[in-house]
Design an enzyme around this catalytic site. Sequence first.
Site, PDB file in Angstrom:
ATOM      1  N   GLU A   1       0.816  -1.210   0.000  1.00 60.97           N
ATOM      2  CA  GLU A   1       0.000   0.000   0.000  1.00 60.97           C
ATOM      3  C   GLU A   1       0.851   1.261   0.000  1.00 60.97           C
ATOM      4  OE1 GLU A   1      -3.591  -2.384   0.725  1.00 60.97           O
ATOM      5  OE2 GLU A   1      -1.618  -2.494   1.663  1.00 60.97           O
ATOM      6  N   THR A   2       0.304   2.273  -0.660  1.00 55.92           N
ATOM      7  CA  THR A   2       0.782   3.646  -0.545  1.00 55.92           C
ATOM      8  C   THR A   2      -0.351   4.472   0.053  1.00 55.92           C
ATOM      9  OG1 THR A   2       2.295   3.468  -2.427  1.00 55.92           O
ATOM     10  CG2 THR A   2       1.587   5.684  -1.796  1.00 55.92           C
TER      11      THR A   2
END
Length: 274
Positions: free
Chosen positions: A44-45
Site C-alpha cells: 500500500e501507498t
Amino acid sequence: MKIYQVDAFSQYLFQGNPAAVIVLDEWLADELMQNIALENNLSETAFIKRLDDTHYLIRWFTPTAEVAFCGHATLAGAFVLFQYFTQATKIEFEVKQLGTFYISRAEDGKIVMNFPIRRLEQLEEYPEIFNEALNKPIQAVYSNAQAYVIELGSAQDVMDVHVDFLKLKAFGEMRAVMEAPSLDVAVTASGGEEYPYDCISRYFAPDIGINEDPVTGSIHTAIVPLWAEKLGKTELLAYQASPRGGELFCRILDDERIEISGYAKLYMIGDLFL
C-alpha cells in the site's frame, strides 16, 4: 514532493509491513495516485490530505487498486505525521466508508489506533475451492466485507500452510465477473501453548496484486474480536506470520470499537519528480 517509506508493526527495519506515505495539501488525480502506487510496488501507498494539525483525510492504493481500509499504512501515515508534520499527540483520520479513526502516540513511540470493529459471520457453506487452495484442514470459515477468514486447527498449521495462489486468483476473478465482491483470504488460529500470542494469522490477496501481505491491520478488526470471544479476553497480542512478521497489540473497546497498536520504523525519505 516528499515520499516516506516506513516499516509498520515493527521496531526494526526489514520486518513488519512496508508502506509509502505522501502528505498533500490537495489530492492528486486518482490516476496519478494509482501510478505512484504502482511505481512504488508496495502493498500500500497512503495518501494523506491535511485539513489542520490534528485532522486529516487518508486514502490507500495497492499497485493495482484503491482499497477501502488499510491498517498498516494508517500506522505508517500517523508515524510520519507525528514525526514531521504536527506537534500534537492525538490526531484523527476521516475515512470515506468507515468514519473517524482516532490515533494517538504513546510515550514509548507506539502508535495507538482506534478503529470500528468489522465483525465476522460464520458461513455454513463456503466455496469448495478453499479446500483445494489450502493444504491444511479447515475448521471453520467466516467472512466480512473485506475477506474470508479461515480458521485452521493450530498455529503451526497457519505457519506451515501452503497456498495455491493461482486458484485463489481465479476465484477472485470469477467473483468479479459475477459482480460479487472479490474478497481476500486470511487464515488464523489460536497461538496455543506453543507461541506467546493469543492468535496467529496470515493474509492473501492475489487478485489485487498481493500474494501474501506482510502485516494486515485492517483484518485484525475482525480476527481479534473473534478470538477475544473464543478466549474470553479483551486484550490480545496478535502475530501475523508472514516471512517479515509483525506484532499487533489489541484491545476490545466499548461501542463496537477496537484499539490496534504497533511500532514503526522509518526506512527512507525521498523526492518525487512529477
